[in-house]
Design a protein around this motif. Structure first.
Motif, PDB file in Angstrom:
ATOM      1  N   LYS A   1       0.878  -1.163   0.000  1.00 28.21           N
ATOM      2  CA  LYS A   1       0.000   0.000   0.000  1.00 28.21           C
ATOM      3  C   LYS A   1       0.917   1.216   0.000  1.00 28.21           C
ATOM      4  O   LYS A   1       1.615   1.474   0.983  1.00 28.21           O
ATOM      5  CB  LYS A   1      -0.913   0.007   1.217  1.00 28.21           C
ATOM      6  N   LEU A   2       0.918   1.930  -1.126  1.00 25.43           N
ATOM      7  CA  LEU A   2       1.793   3.085  -1.314  1.00 25.43           C
ATOM      8  C   LEU A   2       0.993   4.362  -1.169  1.00 25.43           C
ATOM      9  O   LEU A   2       0.029   4.592  -1.918  1.00 25.43           O
ATOM     10  CB  LEU A   2       2.442   3.032  -2.709  1.00 25.43           C
ATOM     11  N   GLY A   3       1.378   5.187  -0.231  1.00 29.79           N
ATOM     12  CA  GLY A   3       0.747   6.486  -0.063  1.00 29.79           C
ATOM     13  C   GLY A   3       1.495   7.531  -0.863  1.00 29.79           C
ATOM     14  O   GLY A   3       2.723   7.525  -0.910  1.00 29.79           O
ATOM     15  N   LEU A   4       0.751   8.386  -1.513  1.00 31.83           N
ATOM     16  CA  LEU A   4       1.322   9.559  -2.174  1.00 31.83           C
ATOM     17  C   LEU A   4       0.805  10.763  -1.409  1.00 31.83           C
ATOM     18  O   LEU A   4      -0.401  10.999  -1.373  1.00 31.83           O
ATOM     19  CB  LEU A   4       0.890   9.633  -3.633  1.00 31.83           C
ATOM     20  N   VAL A  45       5.166   5.812   2.187  1.00 30.23           N
ATOM     21  CA  VAL A  45       4.593   7.086   1.755  1.00 30.23           C
ATOM     22  C   VAL A  45       5.674   7.872   1.021  1.00 30.23           C
ATOM     23  O   VAL A  45       6.772   8.066   1.550  1.00 30.23           O
ATOM     24  CB  VAL A  45       4.089   7.919   2.952  1.00 30.23           C
ATOM     25  N   ILE A  46       5.343   8.285  -0.195  1.00 29.20           N
ATOM     26  CA  ILE A  46       6.185   9.247  -0.909  1.00 29.20           C
ATOM     27  C   ILE A  46       5.637  10.613  -0.548  1.00 29.20           C
ATOM     28  O   ILE A  46       4.474  10.916  -0.823  1.00 29.20           O
ATOM     29  CB  ILE A  46       6.141   9.024  -2.432  1.00 29.20           C
ATOM     30  N   ASN A  47       6.465  11.430   0.088  1.00 28.68           N
ATOM     31  CA  ASN A  47       6.040  12.729   0.585  1.00 28.68           C
ATOM     32  C   ASN A  47       6.906  13.809  -0.047  1.00 28.68           C
ATOM     33  O   ASN A  47       8.105  13.884   0.215  1.00 28.68           O
ATOM     34  CB  ASN A  47       6.166  12.751   2.114  1.00 28.68           C
ATOM     35  N   GLU A  58       8.130  20.086  -5.855  1.00 31.11           N
ATOM     36  CA  GLU A  58       9.103  18.994  -6.014  1.00 31.11           C
ATOM     37  C   GLU A  58       8.531  17.860  -6.873  1.00 31.11           C
ATOM     38  O   GLU A  58       9.209  17.331  -7.749  1.00 31.11           O
ATOM     39  CB  GLU A  58       9.497  18.417  -4.651  1.00 31.11           C
ATOM     40  N   TRP A  59       7.284  17.483  -6.602  1.00 31.76           N
ATOM     41  CA  TRP A  59       6.634  16.387  -7.323  1.00 31.76           C
ATOM     42  C   TRP A  59       6.495  16.694  -8.807  1.00 31.76           C
ATOM     43  O   TRP A  59       6.884  15.894  -9.655  1.00 31.76           O
ATOM     44  CB  TRP A  59       5.274  16.111  -6.698  1.00 31.76           C
ATOM     45  N   ASN A  60       5.922  17.857  -9.113  1.00 31.36           N
ATOM     46  CA  ASN A  60       5.718  18.216 -10.510  1.00 31.36           C
ATOM     47  C   ASN A  60       7.050  18.327 -11.250  1.00 31.36           C
ATOM     48  O   ASN A  60       7.176  17.880 -12.393  1.00 31.36           O
ATOM     49  CB  ASN A  60       4.897  19.497 -10.626  1.00 31.36           C
ATOM     50  N   ALA A  61       8.058  18.881 -10.584  1.00 31.23           N
ATOM     51  CA  ALA A  61       9.391  18.984 -11.200  1.00 31.23           C
ATOM     52  C   ALA A  61       9.992  17.592 -11.402  1.00 31.23           C
ATOM     53  O   ALA A  61      10.608  17.327 -12.442  1.00 31.23           O
ATOM     54  CB  ALA A  61      10.310  19.841 -10.330  1.00 31.23           C
ATOM     55  N   VAL A  71      18.045   8.908  -1.163  1.00 33.16           N
ATOM     56  CA  VAL A  71      19.341   8.867  -0.479  1.00 33.16           C
ATOM     57  C   VAL A  71      19.816  10.289  -0.176  1.00 33.16           C
ATOM     58  O   VAL A  71      20.326  10.565   0.911  1.00 33.16           O
ATOM     59  CB  VAL A  71      20.397   8.110  -1.327  1.00 33.16           C
ATOM     60  N   GLU A  72      19.626  11.185  -1.147  1.00 27.65           N
ATOM     61  CA  GLU A  72      20.068  12.576  -0.988  1.00 27.65           C
ATOM     62  C   GLU A  72      19.144  13.377  -0.070  1.00 27.65           C
ATOM     63  O   GLU A  72      19.599  14.097   0.801  1.00 27.65           O
ATOM     64  CB  GLU A  72      20.140  13.261  -2.357  1.00 27.65           C
ATOM     65  N   THR A  73      17.852  13.270  -0.316  1.00 28.09           N
ATOM     66  CA  THR A  73      16.839  13.991   0.449  1.00 28.09           C
ATOM     67  C   THR A  73      15.691  13.028   0.700  1.00 28.09           C
ATOM     68  O   THR A  73      14.988  12.663  -0.237  1.00 28.09           O
ATOM     69  CB  THR A  73      16.307  15.202  -0.349  1.00 28.09           C
ATOM     70  N   PRO A  74      15.495  12.593   1.928  1.00 29.75           N
ATOM     71  CA  PRO A  74      14.442  11.609   2.195  1.00 29.75           C
ATOM     72  C   PRO A  74      13.065  12.070   1.700  1.00 29.75           C
ATOM     73  O   PRO A  74      12.617  13.164   2.031  1.00 29.75           O
ATOM     74  CB  PRO A  74      14.458  11.464   3.715  1.00 29.75           C
ATOM     75  N   VAL A  75      12.449  11.227   0.869  1.00 37.28           N
ATOM     76  CA  VAL A  75      11.100  11.486   0.367  1.00 37.28           C
ATOM     77  C   VAL A  75      10.198  10.274   0.578  1.00 37.28           C
ATOM     78  O   VAL A  75       8.997  10.365   0.376  1.00 37.28           O
ATOM     79  CB  VAL A  75      11.093  11.890  -1.126  1.00 37.28           C
ATOM     80  N   VAL A  76      10.774   9.150   0.974  1.00 37.46           N
ATOM     81  CA  VAL A  76      10.009   7.922   1.203  1.00 37.46           C
ATOM     82  C   VAL A  76      10.053   7.610   2.690  1.00 37.46           C
ATOM     83  O   VAL A  76      11.132   7.526   3.285  1.00 37.46           O
ATOM     84  CB  VAL A  76      10.563   6.739   0.379  1.00 37.46           C
ATOM     85  N   TYR A  77       8.870   7.434   3.266  1.00 37.21           N
ATOM     86  CA  TYR A  77       8.755   7.204   4.700  1.00 37.21           C
ATOM     87  C   TYR A  77       7.961   5.937   4.962  1.00 37.21           C
ATOM     88  O   TYR A  77       7.113   5.548   4.160  1.00 37.21           O
ATOM     89  CB  TYR A  77       8.076   8.403   5.374  1.00 37.21           C
TER      90      TYR A  77
END
Length: 132
Positions: free
Chosen positions: A33-36, A69-71, A76-79, A97-103
């Motif tokens: 279950k992937l949250g966006l 969750v991809i946050n 950022e998302w559109n880019a 790895v560079e900037t956490p976006v997956v939680y």
């Protein structure tokens, strides 16, 4: 000034296309279950076996029910989608790895990202192609 909206119009179309795509099935079974969470807009994408079984709108607080969750901010998302379509953006795994976006709820759930990253990336990449 109007508030920017996340580009999520492609979700259902990408779901239909990938569910018919043998290359997507060859990535293997995905149970996730992937949250966006893009800005204050939330969706829950359910991967079951070899398909994407559902995409649900949800409140941003309910995204906690997701395994991952991809946050990202709307910008950022559109880019990211634009850059992926152009072949100029790294994978979500590299970005994370560079900037956490997956939680995740816990470290064990976090391992699901590594396990299923190819299926998740295929979904996002299909969306990047459709988003234009």
């Amino acid at each position: 000034m109007a508030k920017a909206k996340p580009n999520l119009d492609w979700l259902t179309k990408a779901q239909r296309q990938l569910n018919k795509d043998s290359a997507f099935r060859k990535l293997g079974s995905t149970d996730l279950k992937l949250g966006l969470l893009i800005g204050d807009v939330a969706r829950l994408v359910t991967f079951e076996a070899f398909e994407i079984s559902s995409i649900l709108e949800m409140d941003s607080e309910d995204v906690r029910d997701a395994d991952l969750v991809i946050n990202m901010s709307v910008r950022e998302w559109n880019a990211y989608l634009r850059q992926r379509k152009a072949g100029k953006a790294a994978s979500l795994m590299s970005v994370d790895v560079e900037t956490p976006v997956v939680y995740a709820q816990n470290p064990l759930k976090r391992l699901l990202f590594e396990r299923y990253n190819l299926s998740i990336q295929a979904f996002v990449d299909r969306g990047a192609k459709l988003a234009a």
